[in-house]
Design an enzyme around this catalytic site. Structure first.
Site, PDB file in Angstrom:
ATOM      1  N   SER A  76      73.895 -19.129 -42.370  1.00 37.06           N
ATOM      2  CA  SER A  76      74.026 -18.510 -43.696  1.00 37.06           C
ATOM      3  C   SER A  76      75.434 -18.678 -44.277  1.00 37.06           C
ATOM      4  CB  SER A  76      73.700 -17.020 -43.620  1.00 37.06           C
ATOM      5  OG  SER A  76      72.423 -16.827 -43.077  1.00 37.06           O
TER       6      SER A  76
HETATM    7  C1  LIG Z   1      69.101 -18.066 -42.429  1.00 37.36           C
HETATM    8  S1  LIG Z   1      68.579 -18.304 -40.784  1.00 37.36           S
HETATM    9  C2  LIG Z   1      69.537 -17.170 -39.838  1.00 37.36           C
HETATM   10  C3  LIG Z   1      71.041 -17.337 -39.977  1.00 37.36           C
HETATM   11  C4  LIG Z   1      71.847 -16.723 -38.878  1.00 37.36           C
HETATM   12  N1  LIG Z   1      71.703 -15.293 -38.751  1.00 37.36           N
HETATM   13  C5  LIG Z   1      73.327 -17.071 -38.958  1.00 37.36           C
HETATM   14  O1  LIG Z   1      74.100 -16.512 -38.166  1.00 37.36           O
HETATM   15  O2  LIG Z   1      73.735 -17.904 -39.779  1.00 37.36           O
HETATM   16  C6  LIG Z   1      66.989 -17.546 -40.773  1.00 37.36           C
HETATM   17  C7  LIG Z   1      66.284 -17.663 -39.445  1.00 37.36           C
HETATM   18  O3  LIG Z   1      65.169 -16.764 -39.460  1.00 37.36           O
HETATM   19  C8  LIG Z   1      64.232 -17.294 -38.540  1.00 37.36           C
HETATM   20  N2  LIG Z   1      62.927 -16.650 -38.719  1.00 37.36           N
HETATM   21  C9  LIG Z   1      61.992 -16.883 -39.687  1.00 37.36           C
HETATM   22  N3  LIG Z   1      60.912 -16.099 -39.500  1.00 37.36           N
HETATM   23  C10 LIG Z   1      61.157 -15.346 -38.392  1.00 37.36           C
HETATM   24  C11 LIG Z   1      60.417 -14.362 -37.694  1.00 37.36           C
HETATM   25  N4  LIG Z   1      59.193 -13.993 -38.087  1.00 37.36           N
HETATM   26  N5  LIG Z   1      60.970 -13.815 -36.588  1.00 37.36           N
HETATM   27  C12 LIG Z   1      62.208 -14.185 -36.161  1.00 37.36           C
HETATM   28  N6  LIG Z   1      62.949 -15.139 -36.788  1.00 37.36           N
HETATM   29  C13 LIG Z   1      62.449 -15.701 -37.898  1.00 37.36           C
HETATM   30  C14 LIG Z   1      64.246 -18.786 -38.842  1.00 37.36           C
HETATM   31  O4  LIG Z   1      63.770 -19.538 -37.744  1.00 37.36           O
HETATM   32  C15 LIG Z   1      65.727 -19.028 -39.145  1.00 37.36           C
HETATM   33  O5  LIG Z   1      66.393 -19.587 -38.048  1.00 37.36           O
END
Ligand SMILES: C[S@@+](CC[C@H](N)C(=O)[O-])C[C@H]1O[C@@H](n2cnc3c(N)ncnc32)[C@H](O)[C@@H]1O
Length: 416
Positions: A76
């Site tokens: 992010s």
């Molecule tokens: C924007 S990224 C996370 C960024 C991260 N927190 C960072 O430190 O930059 C969003 C993440 O949410 C995960 N995601 C999507 N749906 C999800 C779910 N139902 N349960 C857990 N993770 C999920 C995706 O695989 C993705 O890697």
């Protein structure tokens, strides 16, 4: 100290200086402990393969993983991470000693959380994608954060039975609040979540009060969408080259209704107000959604840069502007601002048979928001089974697991 380390520190400090200035420009404070964490964690260790300058771009999400045209994961953008950690710390009165669950991994945000909760707190990070959790584990280890618990699972469901967290911070776009998120919070724990209401996403900090959650703050944001059992549908309907309506789950509009809309003559209306640049117009957009849904179909307009440059459309924000579509196919949207001497006026543009009336209606609602003291919304999240009589008076949105209510409290003009 190597040249690379010096470059990293210099860029990191420059990024944090910019984040502090950008916060101030929005009327926000970058909390000292969040600032200290941002100055400590080497972000480049969580963005392997990227040039240092890109790793330290304050406003860019990086390492996007695509599925077709859609991003499903990313590290992010620092500005958003900083604002959401600030929301969490504000709502909890600091994060030291807290037990935090991060939904959506990557490693960078988890390491900042690890810095913030300190030795007496804990951080668990969960992601549905094994490739992401694998990378997070490796990056966290490389950065020396070995005490973050990384779990691969669908976070729609409880991560560890009977475990409670003071903070759950979702870093993925949600359309609803699954019961597991509320139930895993301690009494008066806080959920920070990018949640879509009326087609617009805000990061809300929500405090638990028994079976409900009530917001303390919101920030405008955009995120990749939830996958798994909590996935939700969002579609785009073209209304001109590079101009779309964003349709929220369940919204139906026949393409024939919107064909040639913008080619019809344009009417405009203006509020006649003079507002300072710091006004939070994201709050106005939610105000409009809650007022206009009773009267007409509320939609969100988005447009590509080329369409705006060509003058086909002049939205207030090309990534998401409040708009309405009436039964007779009259279309209205909040227009770009009209600036005079570093202050601005709010307006609406409309096309179609009743264009002047539709633009006038939108402007009336904007004026009412200004007259009410430009209030911010409060979001109340109740269980799906909550009876109508239990709901606060406001705009109700029924989702799969919850009933959402948005309320606005008028402020006296001139008060902070
Ligand atoms: C924007 S990224 C996370 C960024 C991260 N927190 C960072 O430190 O930059 C969003 C993440 O949410 C995960 N995601 C999507 N749906 C999800 C779910 N139902 N349960 C857990 N993770 C999920 C995706 O695989 C993705 O890697």
């Amino acid at each position: 100290m190597s040249v690379g380390t010096m470059g990293s520190e210099r860029l990191r400090n420059a990024m944090v200086d910019q984040l502090a200035a950008d916060h101030a420009g929005k009327g926000l404070l970058l909390r000292p402990e969040v600032e200290a964490a941002l100055r400590t964690v080497p972000r480049e260790l969580f963005t392997p393969g990227l040039p240092l300058e890109e790793a330290y771009d304050a406003n860019a999400a990086v390492l996007k993983k695509m599925r077709g045209a859609e991003a499903v994961s990313s590290v992010s953008a620092p500005y958003l991470i900083a604002e959401m950690l600030g929301q969490a710390a504000d709502a909890l009165g600091g994060l030291e000693g807290r037990h935090a669950l991060e939904i959506g991994s990557g490693g960078y945000n988890a390491s900042l959380l690890r810095e913030l909760v300190g030795p007496s707190g804990s951080v668990t990070s969960v992601d549905i994608d094994p490739e992401v959790t694998g990378r997070a584990v490796a990056c966290l280890a490389a950065a020396g954060y070995r005490d973050v618990d990384v779990v691969c699972a669908d976070a729609e469901h409880p991560v560890a039975p009977d475990r409670r967290y003071d903070l759950i911070i979702a870093t993925v776009g949600a359309w609803d609040i699954p019961p597991a998120w509320r139930d895993q919070l301690t009494d008066d724990g806080v959920l920070v979540v990018p949640l879509r209401t009326f087609g617009m996403t805000r990061s809300w900090s929500l405090r638990r009060h028994r079976d409900r959650l009530v917001s303390a703050s919101n920030r405008q944001c955009g995120f990749v969408s939830m996958q798994g059992d909590g996935a939700h549908e969002m579609r785009y309907l073209d209304i001109a080259g590079g101009v779309h309506l964003r349709l929220d789950e369940g919204q139906q509009i026949a393409p024939a209704r919107v064909a040639g809309l913008l080619a019809q003559p344009r009417e405009e209306a203006w509020c006649g107000v003079s507002l300072p640049p710091i006004t939070v117009l994201a709050d106005l957009n939610l105000w409009l959604a809650t007022r206009l849904t009773d009267e007409t179909q509320f939609v969100v307009l988005s447009a590509q840069e080329a369409a705006v440059k060509s003058g086909v459309v002049a939205p207030s924000w090309r990534f998401g502007t409040p708009a309405t579509l009436d039964n007779d196919s009259t279309f209205a949207y909040r227009s770009a601002l009209r600036w005079t001497d570093r202050r601005f006026d709010l307006g609406a543009y409309a096309h179609g048979p009743a264009a002047a009336a539709a633009a006038g209606r939108m402007v009336e609602h904007m004026r009412a928001w200004v007259d009410a003291g430009s209030p911010a919304p409060t979001l109340h999240v109740l269980p799906a089974h909550a009876p109508d009589g239990d709901l606060p008076v406001g705009a109700v949105l029924d989702k799969r697991h919850s009933r959402l209510v948005l309320t606005f409290t008028s402020r006296e003009k001139g008060t902070p």
